[in-house]
Design an enzyme around this catalytic site. Structure first.
Site, mmCIF file in Angstrom:
data_model
loop_
_atom_site.group_PDB
_atom_site.id
_atom_site.type_symbol
_atom_site.label_atom_id
_atom_site.label_comp_id
_atom_site.label_asym_id
_atom_site.label_seq_id
_atom_site.Cartn_x
_atom_site.Cartn_y
_atom_site.Cartn_z
ATOM 1 N N ASP A 148 -65.967 -3.307 31.802
ATOM 2 C CA ASP A 148 -65.119 -4.514 31.281
ATOM 3 C C ASP A 148 -64.894 -4.383 29.923
ATOM 4 O O ASP A 148 -65.782 -3.531 29.190
ATOM 5 C CB ASP A 148 -65.490 -5.770 31.691
ATOM 6 C CG ASP A 148 -65.888 -6.151 33.084
ATOM 7 O OD1 ASP A 148 -64.859 -5.463 33.741
ATOM 8 O OD2 ASP A 148 -66.565 -6.810 33.568
ATOM 9 N N ASP A 155 -66.284 -6.344 26.681
ATOM 10 C CA ASP A 155 -66.882 -7.290 26.208
ATOM 11 C C ASP A 155 -66.460 -7.828 24.939
ATOM 12 O O ASP A 155 -66.563 -6.905 23.997
ATOM 13 C CB ASP A 155 -68.577 -7.022 26.333
ATOM 14 C CG ASP A 155 -68.869 -7.068 27.746
ATOM 15 O OD1 ASP A 155 -68.687 -7.807 28.510
ATOM 16 O OD2 ASP A 155 -69.193 -5.939 28.066
#
Length: 205
Positions: free
Chosen positions: A133, A135
């Site tokens: 992902d 962040d």
């Protein structure tokens, strides 16, 4: 020097760490390749900083303490955002980070990348995987209303990779996704003393 969670600290090596358990072999290997630790959200004895070491595997995380006088250099998420080094990377996720940057800058936010993407940008060590992902850390300010958070969340949802946003305030950190629906409700705040549930309108920032 004000050290905050998510800051990346360069150290000389594993010998700088203080811990109360055996150090796994992978820790020394990881620090030889990339001598950086991340500041943890935890209290530390005077003169020490709570830090974590990340290995090459998701389950390789090690908590320790670092004497503040052993810090070689410090890199904040905001410095990574200003440096825009991701423009030199070919991985698709870094192209998506450029779109995140444009969105954050449109709202004049203090922000920066964290997690694996921030670690790779700071250390130069290949850390980001295809399943990673993005962040993001946003510094809370007085004008950061739930409406603004909703607008940001809507803009991030257009980006074809999951963007996990933590909002950092004086009292602790909270999820952007929880904040957008927080009116009249308690949300999870990650503090130096552990997680608590608290209504947003009585938080101190």
């Amino acid at each position: 020097m004000v050290i905050k969670p998510h800051d990346l600290l360069e150290i000389k090596g594993v010998e700088d760490l203080i811990c109360y358990s055996n150090i796994p072999e992978w820790v020394e290997t990881a620090l030889t390749i990339a001598p950086y630790v991340v500041v943890r959200r935890a209290r530390a004895p005077e003169g020490l900083v709570a830090v974590g070491v990340r290995g090459s595997m998701r389950n390789e995380r090690f908590a320790a303490f670092l004497p503040a006088n052993q810090i070689v250099s410090r890199i904040t998420p905001e410095q990574l955002a200003l440096g825009k080094k991701w423009r030199n990377y070919s991985k698709e996720i870094f192209h998506y980070l450029e779109r995140v940057s444009e969105l954050m800058n449109n709202y004049s936010l203090m922000w920066g990348p964290g997690g694996s993407i921030g670690f790779e940008l700071a250390s130069g060590k290949e850390t980001v995987k295809a399943t990673s992902d993005i962040d993001v850390i946003i510094r809370f300010s007085e004008g950061f209303t739930t409406q603004l958070a909703q607008d940001i969340k809507a803009g991030l949802e257009i980006i074809p990779v999951h963007v996990d946003v933590q909002v950092e305030a004086l009292e602790g950190a909270f999820s952007l996704s929880e904040y957008v629906v927080s009116e009249g409700k308690s949300i999870l705040i990650r503090t130096m003393d552990g997680p608590i549930l608290k209504k947003f309108d009585i938080l101190t920032f």
